[in-house]
Scaffold this active site. Structure first.
Site, short mmCIF file in Angstrom:
data_model
loop_
_atom_site.label_atom_id
_atom_site.label_comp_id
_atom_site.label_asym_id
_atom_site.label_seq_id
_atom_site.Cartn_x
_atom_site.Cartn_y
_atom_site.Cartn_z
N HIS A 76 41.81 48.10 44.96
CA HIS A 76 42.85 48.51 44.00
C HIS A 76 42.20 49.08 42.75
O HIS A 76 41.14 48.63 42.31
CB HIS A 76 43.80 47.36 43.68
CG HIS A 76 43.17 46.15 43.05
ND1 HIS A 76 42.92 46.06 41.69
CD2 HIS A 76 42.77 44.97 43.57
CE1 HIS A 76 42.40 44.88 41.41
NE2 HIS A 76 42.28 44.20 42.54
N ASP A 78 43.90 49.29 39.73
CA ASP A 78 44.45 48.74 38.50
C ASP A 78 43.70 47.48 38.07
O ASP A 78 43.05 46.81 38.88
CB ASP A 78 45.95 48.46 38.63
CG ASP A 78 46.27 47.45 39.73
OD1 ASP A 78 45.69 47.54 40.82
OD2 ASP A 78 47.11 46.55 39.48
N ASP A 108 36.61 42.86 39.39
CA ASP A 108 37.95 42.88 39.99
C ASP A 108 38.66 44.20 39.70
O ASP A 108 39.49 44.27 38.80
CB ASP A 108 38.76 41.70 39.45
CG ASP A 108 40.09 41.52 40.14
OD1 ASP A 108 40.27 42.06 41.25
OD2 ASP A 108 40.98 40.86 39.58
N GLU A 140 48.12 46.47 42.43
CA GLU A 140 47.82 45.22 43.13
C GLU A 140 48.04 44.02 42.22
O GLU A 140 48.53 42.97 42.65
CB GLU A 140 46.38 45.24 43.65
CG GLU A 140 46.02 44.09 44.58
CD GLU A 140 45.49 42.85 43.88
OE1 GLU A 140 45.31 41.81 44.54
OE2 GLU A 140 45.25 42.92 42.65
N GLU A 141 47.67 44.18 40.95
CA GLU A 141 47.70 43.05 40.02
C GLU A 141 49.10 42.60 39.65
O GLU A 141 49.27 41.54 39.06
CB GLU A 141 46.91 43.40 38.75
CG GLU A 141 45.42 43.64 38.95
CD GLU A 141 44.64 42.37 39.26
OE1 GLU A 141 45.28 41.32 39.44
OE2 GLU A 141 43.41 42.43 39.31
N GLU A 168 37.69 42.68 47.37
CA GLU A 168 37.86 41.72 46.27
C GLU A 168 36.55 40.95 46.06
O GLU A 168 35.73 40.82 46.97
CB GLU A 168 38.99 40.74 46.60
CG GLU A 168 40.38 41.36 46.67
CD GLU A 168 40.98 41.63 45.30
OE1 GLU A 168 40.36 41.28 44.27
OE2 GLU A 168 42.09 42.20 45.26
N HIS A 362 39.73 38.58 35.40
CA HIS A 362 40.82 38.37 34.43
C HIS A 362 40.35 37.68 33.16
O HIS A 362 41.17 37.33 32.30
CB HIS A 362 41.99 37.56 35.05
CG HIS A 362 42.61 38.19 36.24
ND1 HIS A 362 43.80 37.74 36.78
CD2 HIS A 362 42.23 39.23 37.03
CE1 HIS A 362 44.12 38.47 37.84
NE2 HIS A 362 43.16 39.38 38.01
#
Length: 391
Positions: A76, A78, A108, A140-141, A168, A362
């Site tokens: 992903h 984003d 990530d 995705e997030e 991931e 994150h």
């Protein structure tokens, strides 16, 4: 293809990818345009699969012969917000410190995207017998929203791949399962009145507290009833309220309260069955509120539902990724949700394997270790060699 040189190229590529602010609330089209141009320079065509309003897009590109048995490299584009996080460097500038590379999305999961793009010139120049497909998604997030259209495009246009590798962060080790996630938005509408005259109104906040209390009790029950044989950590379905917004002043019965929660479940566990009593309580509360005051009530909106990724006994993708990664470790299951479950639901053999650790995802000062990019580069070299063989 040399792993050391590829790792250096991948780090340069990562710096470019990190420089694009692709926070989910915004657009990813600048990054997508960059990738399109890079691939076009290699003679590789790509296809955009946009969202409804054209502000975001997935990208699909195939390198090598138009043949079945290829490998999808899925990731992903984003990233999560940096708002309010105490970063010690610019999150949109790749910053090396010691043996780590700092920046939003480094682990990530732009590190994996960078490896795939850095390897693209070698894929394109090589005599591949089977293709590699780059599948880059959006959103995705915020619920794996872009992947379904991307997967549908793969199913419609790409000769059936033998494996999907979702990159991931796993420390470049194979992960065989992940939990699913169902996310909900609960909107309670009350009737404003002075807080001393509760008989003249109904507080949306007080109704929300009742419902959130039930969810908290349910979360505790799920933990108490955890299956000790579960391969996940934690072993039980987890339920958390992530955001609450309600009321206007201390002495006013709240007209509106909105909260969001998510429920993360193991493969084979139906989130709607777990929430059946909560749905019934919310419906009863809605009826009671409307009986007192028209226009009040409770609405539950499903924001997303991402399927779990189940262990595939004898899975081709996992065996392939383990061979490339030199991984002889145990079967691994992770508690976060990803796009692997969506690919599996569409009938593909899937594995999760990518550089970095989810522990850094994150976080402020998110990073990926240089050694992880080097391991990822070696993985890509072995992938090219495997695809050049007559499979």
């Amino acid at each position: 293809m040399n792993a050391e040189t590829l790792a250096e190229r991948a780090i340069e590529e990562l710096a470019r990818l990190v420089s694009f602010d692709t926070t989910s609330r915004g657009s990813n089209l600048e990054l997508i345009a960059y990738v399109e141009a890079k691939l076009a320079g290699l003679g590789v065509a790509s296809r955009r699969i946009g969202n409804a309003d054209g502000t975001k897009a997935n990208l699909l590109a195939s390198i090598g012969p138009e043949a079945a048995g290829g490998v999808v490299l899925s990731g992903h584009t984003d990233v999560v917000p940096v708002d309010g996080q105490p970063w010690t460097s610019d999150p949109w500038v790749l910053t090396p410190k010691g043996d780590k590379l700092y920046g939003r999305g480094t682990c990530d999961m732009k590190g994996f995207l960078a490896l795939a793009l850095a390897a693209a010139p070698d894929f394109a120049a090589g005599a591949l017998m089977r293709p590699v497909h780059l599948a880059f998604s959006y959103d995705e997030e915020v619920g794996c929203l872009g992947a379904p259209d991307l997967i549908a495009e793969i199913a419609a246009r790409v000769p059936r791949p033998s494996a999907v590798i979702v990159g991931e962060p796993t420390g470049m080790e194979a992960v065989s399962a992940h939990k699913g996630i169902a996310a909900f938005r609960v909107i309670i509408t009350g009737k404003e009145a002075h807080s001393s005259q509760t008989h003249l109104g109904v507080s949306a906040n007080m109704a929300a507290i009742q419902l959130m209390g039930s969810l908290a009790a349910l979360a505790a029950k799920l933990e108490r009833e955890a299956d000790p044989a579960s391969p996940f950590t934690p072993k039980w379905p987890t339920l958390t309220v992530g955001l609450i917004n309600g009321g206007t002043a201390l002495n006013i019965l709240a007209r509106e309260c909105i909260f969001v929660f998510d429920l993360r479940t193991q493969p084979g566990v139906d989130p709607d069955a777990i929430l059946a009593d909560f749905y019934a309580e919310a419906a009863a509360l809605d009826t009671a509120m409307k009986a007192r005051f028209a226009g009040t009530g409770v609405v539950i909106e499903r924001r997303s539902r991402t399927p779990a990724f189940a262990i595939e006994t004898g899975g081709a993708a996992e065996a392939f990724a383990r061979r490339l990664a030199g991984d002889n470790g145990p079967v691994r299951a992770v508690p976060y949700a990803a796009e692997a479950g969506q690919f599996q639901q569409a009938g593909y053999s899937v594995v999760i394997c990518g550089p970095g650790s989810i522990d850094q995802a994150h976080q402020p000062d998110e990073y990926v270790e240089i050694s992880q990019m080097q391991r990822g580069a070696a993985f890509m070299v072995r992938l090219a060699e495997a695809l050049a063989e007559d499979g």
